[in-house]
Design an enzyme around this catalytic site. Structure first.
Site, short mmCIF file in Angstrom:
data_model
loop_
_atom_site.label_atom_id
_atom_site.label_comp_id
_atom_site.label_asym_id
_atom_site.label_seq_id
_atom_site.Cartn_x
_atom_site.Cartn_y
_atom_site.Cartn_z
N HIS A 1 31.51 -24.71 7.92
CA HIS A 1 30.49 -24.22 8.84
C HIS A 1 30.55 -22.70 9.03
O HIS A 1 29.66 -22.11 9.67
CB HIS A 1 30.64 -24.91 10.19
N ASP B 1 25.46 -23.60 7.29
CA ASP B 1 24.96 -24.19 8.53
C ASP B 1 24.33 -25.55 8.24
O ASP B 1 24.10 -25.91 7.08
CB ASP B 1 23.94 -23.27 9.19
#
Length: 458
Positions: free
Chosen positions: A430, A434
């Site tokens: 992450h 995203d």
């Protein structure tokens, strides 16, 4: 007297050290060019190191089970000698006795080892300030823990390492952190403003994992139990997985795909394919082909992180997780997978899988991966939440293909049909990927498989 240094070879961008498993030659032995001198092991593969010169092996600088940094001098070969030591004219041995090599290694090795490249922050040689013993090396895992816990170079220098040549191990630094937390350590002091800190190998967005001190005593087990010691490869896998979770904030997305056309096509062509190509066509090369096509559309998936810099890889090298007969796991890599057709992918997948199961993989076979595929469906699992294979940023898991009644759209309206369905899941870092990019890429792979041409020719 002409001498050639034998160097611990580079075994991949993320591999900074290797363990010596076995020496095939002893000091005084004659060696030929490309003849195997020793066996080494990393967390990815075991490998043989060939001689880079012809002559007499004059000196061995490390012992079996020593952990050696990449680029270190591990042995020296006298290239001016043409005969074994026992046949020299003066009747003198051409190499020192084997038992003298261990002390020599401690004295000479620091002078010969090159500093780790500046562009590789995951491994550094940190200078000792005053004892005159030269650079002290720390493993990437020790550096990661030190950086995340705010341990300075000065503190690391004071630790008594339990590893080879006094090397600080994971156990040593975790014990130190535990003692410091409990106020039992001798180094529990405010940090000096002049202390040099080790640069973190992850960004500040990475999750911080509280290190726990290891158990000091063996746990006692009651009842009818069997205790099995982890083998070397399982220990390395465990360390690699823990380090990945410590480094990357994992997110996993899921989707499903109707792969009926793909399954029916494979059933139709597999016999003729094997007869013509002398190899089987499995689902794995078809999955890899789809992944490679989607990576071209979403290149950020094919990247890695270097501090605050995102390194986008132009080569598409797909690793495929392969189970070994021992129960362990290894990830051979298909280089430039986007440049191979389905026949080439099938042959490469099968040859690498066979080499893995028969312990014939070469060091290069596990290097350079930019994305990993794991087929958890091979063992009947519907889906999984795989752990990222560092330093990559994503890994795709494909589950078992099952027949299920599903609603399909036809020209006459919706209807229920029996279809071949498969779940896909992808874990991603992450810090770079995203949810929008991760889910979009995963959906693209699913659509690529759903739209497989059932009339395709090979």
């Amino acid at each position: 007297m002409a001498k050639t240094d034998l160097i611990m070879p580079k075994l991949g961008e993320s591999i900074m050290e290797a363990t010596i498993l076995k020496w095939h030659k002893n000091p005084g032995d004659m060696v030929k060019m490309d003849e195997t001198i020793l066996e080494i092991a990393t967390d990815k593969v075991d490998s043989e190191v060939p001689s880079t010169a012809e002559g007499i092996l004059e000196e061995i600088l490390f012992k079996v089970n020593d952990v050696v940094p990449i680029g270190s001098v591990i042995a020296r070969i006298n290239t001016s000698a043409a005969e074994p030591a026992g046949n020299t004219p003066a009747g003198q041995p051409a190499a020192p006795a084997a038992e003298t090599t261990a002390p020599n290694a401690a004295q000479q090795q620091p002078q010969q080892q090159p500093q780790a490249p500046a562009k590789s922050p995951s491994y550094q040689a940190v200078p000792r300030p005053s004892n005159g013993q030269g650079p002290r090396f720390y493993s990437p895992l020790v550096l990661n823990i030190a950086a995340s816990e705010g341990v300075s170079v000065a503190e690391l220098e004071q630790l008594d390492g339990s590893g080879s040549e006094g090397r600080v191990t994971k156990k040593d630094i975790l014990q130190y952190l535990g003692d410091r937390k409990n106020g039992n350590g001798s180094h529990s002091r405010p940090q000096d403003e002049h202390d040099q800190y080790i640069p973190a190998t992850v960004t500040t967005h990475a999750p911080q994992v509280q290190a726990q001190p290891p158990q000091q005593s063996q746990q006692q087990f009651g009842g009818n139990v069997e205790i099995i010691e982890m083998d070397r490869m399982r220990k390395l896998i465990a360390d690699h997985m823990v380090r990945s979770k410590h480094t990357s904030p994992h997110v996993t997305s899921f989707t499903e795909a109707d792969v009926t056309n793909l399954v029916l096509w494979r059933d139709k062509v597999k016999k003729d394919f094997e007869k013509r190509e002398a190899t089987k066509i499995t689902f794995t090369p078809i999955f890899i082909e789809a992944v490679a096509r989607c990576i071209k559309k979403f290149p950020m998936i094919n990247s890695s992180l270097d501090g605050d810099r995102i390194i986008i890889k132009k080569d598409i090298n797909i690793g495929m997780a392969t189970a070994l007969p021992t129960g362990n796991l290894i990830v051979p890599v298909i280089k430039n997978a986007d440049q191979l057709n389905l026949v080439g992918l099938s042959k490469k997948v099968n040859s690498l899988a066979d080499a893995a199961r028969t312990s014939k993989l070469k060091a290069d076979d596990t290097q350079g991966g930019t994305f990993t595929l794991t087929n958890v469906g091979t063992f009947g699992s519907l889906m999984g939440t795989p752990i990222i294979n560092q330093p990559q940023v994503a890994i795709l898991a494909v589950g078992a293909i099952k027949k299920r009644p599903v609603v399909i759209e036809t020209e006459q309206g919706d209807s229920i049909a029996i279809r071949h369905m498969m779940y896909l899941s992808m874990s991603y870092d992450h810090r770079i990927v995203d949810g929008s990019l991760g889910a979009t890429f995963l959906t693209a792979v699913a659509k690529e498989l759903e739209n497989f041409d059932s009339n395709r020719e090979i």
